[in-house]
Scaffold this motif. Structure first.
Motif, short mmCIF file in Angstrom:
data_model
loop_
_atom_site.label_atom_id
_atom_site.label_comp_id
_atom_site.label_asym_id
_atom_site.label_seq_id
_atom_site.Cartn_x
_atom_site.Cartn_y
_atom_site.Cartn_z
N MET A 121 0.84 -1.20 0.00
CA MET A 121 0.00 0.00 0.00
C MET A 121 0.88 1.25 0.00
O MET A 121 1.85 1.33 0.76
N LYS A 122 0.52 2.22 -0.85
CA LYS A 122 1.28 3.48 -0.92
C LYS A 122 0.46 4.58 -0.26
O LYS A 122 -0.70 4.81 -0.62
N ILE A 123 1.10 5.26 0.69
CA ILE A 123 0.41 6.25 1.52
C ILE A 123 1.11 7.60 1.40
O ILE A 123 2.33 7.69 1.58
N LEU A 124 0.34 8.63 1.11
CA LEU A 124 0.85 10.01 1.10
C LEU A 124 0.41 10.70 2.37
O LEU A 124 -0.76 10.64 2.75
N ILE A 125 1.37 11.37 3.03
CA ILE A 125 1.08 12.15 4.24
C ILE A 125 1.34 13.61 3.97
O ILE A 125 2.34 13.98 3.34
N THR A 126 0.46 14.46 4.46
CA THR A 126 0.67 15.90 4.43
C THR A 126 0.10 16.49 5.71
O THR A 126 -0.40 15.79 6.58
N ASN A 127 0.20 17.82 5.85
CA ASN A 127 -0.37 18.49 7.02
C ASN A 127 -0.43 19.99 6.76
O ASN A 127 -0.10 20.46 5.67
N ASP A 128 -0.86 20.76 7.78
CA ASP A 128 -0.77 22.22 7.65
C ASP A 128 0.10 22.83 8.75
O ASP A 128 0.31 24.03 8.79
N ASP A 129 0.62 21.98 9.65
CA ASP A 129 1.49 22.48 10.72
C ASP A 129 2.95 22.60 10.28
O ASP A 129 3.78 23.13 11.01
N GLY A 130 3.26 22.09 9.10
CA GLY A 130 4.63 22.19 8.59
C GLY A 130 5.40 20.89 8.71
O GLY A 130 5.09 20.01 9.53
N ILE A 131 6.43 20.76 7.89
CA ILE A 131 7.18 19.51 7.75
C ILE A 131 7.82 19.06 9.06
O ILE A 131 7.98 17.86 9.31
N PHE A 132 8.20 20.00 9.92
CA PHE A 132 8.89 19.62 11.15
C PHE A 132 7.96 19.54 12.37
O PHE A 132 8.42 19.43 13.50
N ALA A 133 6.65 19.58 12.14
CA ALA A 133 5.70 19.44 13.25
C ALA A 133 5.77 18.00 13.79
O ALA A 133 5.87 17.05 13.02
N PRO A 134 5.71 17.85 15.10
CA PRO A 134 5.82 16.49 15.68
C PRO A 134 4.69 15.55 15.26
O PRO A 134 4.88 14.34 15.22
N GLY A 135 3.53 16.11 14.95
CA GLY A 135 2.40 15.27 14.57
C GLY A 135 2.63 14.50 13.29
O GLY A 135 2.17 13.36 13.15
N VAL A 136 3.35 15.09 12.35
CA VAL A 136 3.56 14.40 11.07
C VAL A 136 4.56 13.26 11.25
O VAL A 136 4.43 12.19 10.63
N GLU A 137 5.54 13.45 12.10
CA GLU A 137 6.50 12.38 12.37
C GLU A 137 5.81 11.19 13.05
O GLU A 137 6.05 10.03 12.72
N ALA A 138 4.92 11.49 14.01
CA ALA A 138 4.18 10.43 14.69
C ALA A 138 3.28 9.68 13.71
O ALA A 138 3.19 8.44 13.75
N LEU A 139 2.62 10.42 12.82
CA LEU A 139 1.74 9.78 11.83
C LEU A 139 2.53 8.91 10.87
O LEU A 139 2.12 7.80 10.53
N ALA A 140 3.70 9.40 10.44
CA ALA A 140 4.54 8.62 9.53
C ALA A 140 5.01 7.33 10.19
O ALA A 140 5.03 6.27 9.56
N ASP A 141 5.38 7.42 11.46
CA ASP A 141 5.83 6.23 12.18
C ASP A 141 4.70 5.20 12.27
O ASP A 141 4.91 4.00 12.06
N LEU A 142 3.48 5.67 12.56
CA LEU A 142 2.34 4.76 12.66
C LEU A 142 2.01 4.13 11.31
O LEU A 142 1.85 2.92 11.20
N LEU A 143 1.92 4.96 10.29
CA LEU A 143 1.47 4.47 8.98
C LEU A 143 2.51 3.60 8.29
O LEU A 143 2.17 2.83 7.37
#
Length: 261
Positions: free
Chosen positions: A1-23
């Motif tokens: 499965m190929k998953i794209l992640i984005t956000n609006d808090d910016g590339i270095f926001a901790p939430g995107v790192e957590a989501l990437a680790d989970l996904l």
């Protein structure tokens, strides 16, 4: 499965790192996010300046890029330029702060997921009900989100529908469950506050009244505050087809007059 992640808090926001680790447990992850915070950018796209994709050494489990544009720009660039084929699903988040009610129209997090819908790609926005920007225990957040993601991926989101997910900031054990609810558009969360500058001129700040709102029972606001995960399906059908015939009749006389002339 190929998953794209984005956000609006910016590339270095901790939430995107957590989501990437989970996904990364579910598939191959690519991250494309704004290079700085772009909260409340809604569905803005950039027309009058060039955009650049910059590769970032970000996470061990994902390829990551920063874009000098909006959340919607990030998804559009990923779909049209970066990725050789469309992802199977897009996740936007984890946003710091809830996206409920009228945030449907203001949130860059939700708008990024809506942009994916335009490409017929299933999408999910994820937000966390906390206003802390530091010391968030993302371990408990990931535990709470994991089963939600598992259920979503085991089922099929319609191509013209996205899911807006809000997580209470609590442990999996204390979470009361999952409620699928509409977003309550009756509440105005943001209101202007007037202040005076040193010259005595008025100026205005938008104040977030989330913590003090009186909310209606059974709404996304109330259920999230009570400790439930809320899931709100949002569709892409903005044209009211049922109204087309009715409103066409408004202009029939005008068209008749033009034909006579």
């Amino acid at each position: 499965m190929k998953i794209l992640i984005t956000n609006d808090d910016g590339i270095f926001a901790p939430g995107v790192e957590a989501l990437a680790d989970l996904l990364s447990h579910f598939g191959e992850v690519v991250i494309v996010c704004p290079d700085t915070e772009k909260s409340a950018y809604s569905h803005k796209i950039t027309l009058r300046q060039p955009l650049k994709l910059k590769k970032i050494d970000f996470a061990p489990n994902a390829e990551a890029y920063a874009v000098n544009g909006s959340p919607a720009d990030c998804v559009k660039l990923a779909m049209e330029v970066l990725l050789k084929e469309k992802p199977d699903i897009v996740f936007s988040g984890i946003n710091i702060g809830p996206n409920v009610g009228r945030d449907m129209y203001y949130s860059g997090t939700i708008a990024a997921a809506q942009e994916a819908m335009l490409y017929q790609v299933p999408s999910v926005s994820v937000s966390l009900e906390t206003f802390k920007t530091t010391k968030i225990k993302f371990g408990i957040v990931k535990q709470l989100l994991y089963n939600v993601v598992e259920v979503i991926l085991q089922n099929k989101i319609a191509k013209n529908v996205m899911l807006n997910v809000n997580l209470p900031y609590t442990s999996k054990e204390l979470c009361k469950g999952v409620c699928v609810v509409p977003m309550d558009l009756s509440i105005s969360r943001y209101n202007f506050v007037a202040l005076n500058d040193p010259q005595g001129q008025d100026y205005y700040w938008l104040k977030d009244n989330y913590q003090d709102l009186k909310v209606n029972e059974g709404t996304d606001y109330q259920l999230l505050k009570d400790g439930y995960i809320t899931v709100s399906p949002i569709d892409l059908k903005n044209t009211q087809k049922r109204k087309i015939d009715q409103i066409s009749r408004w202009f029939n006389k005008m068209n008749y007059i033009q034909e006579e002339n």
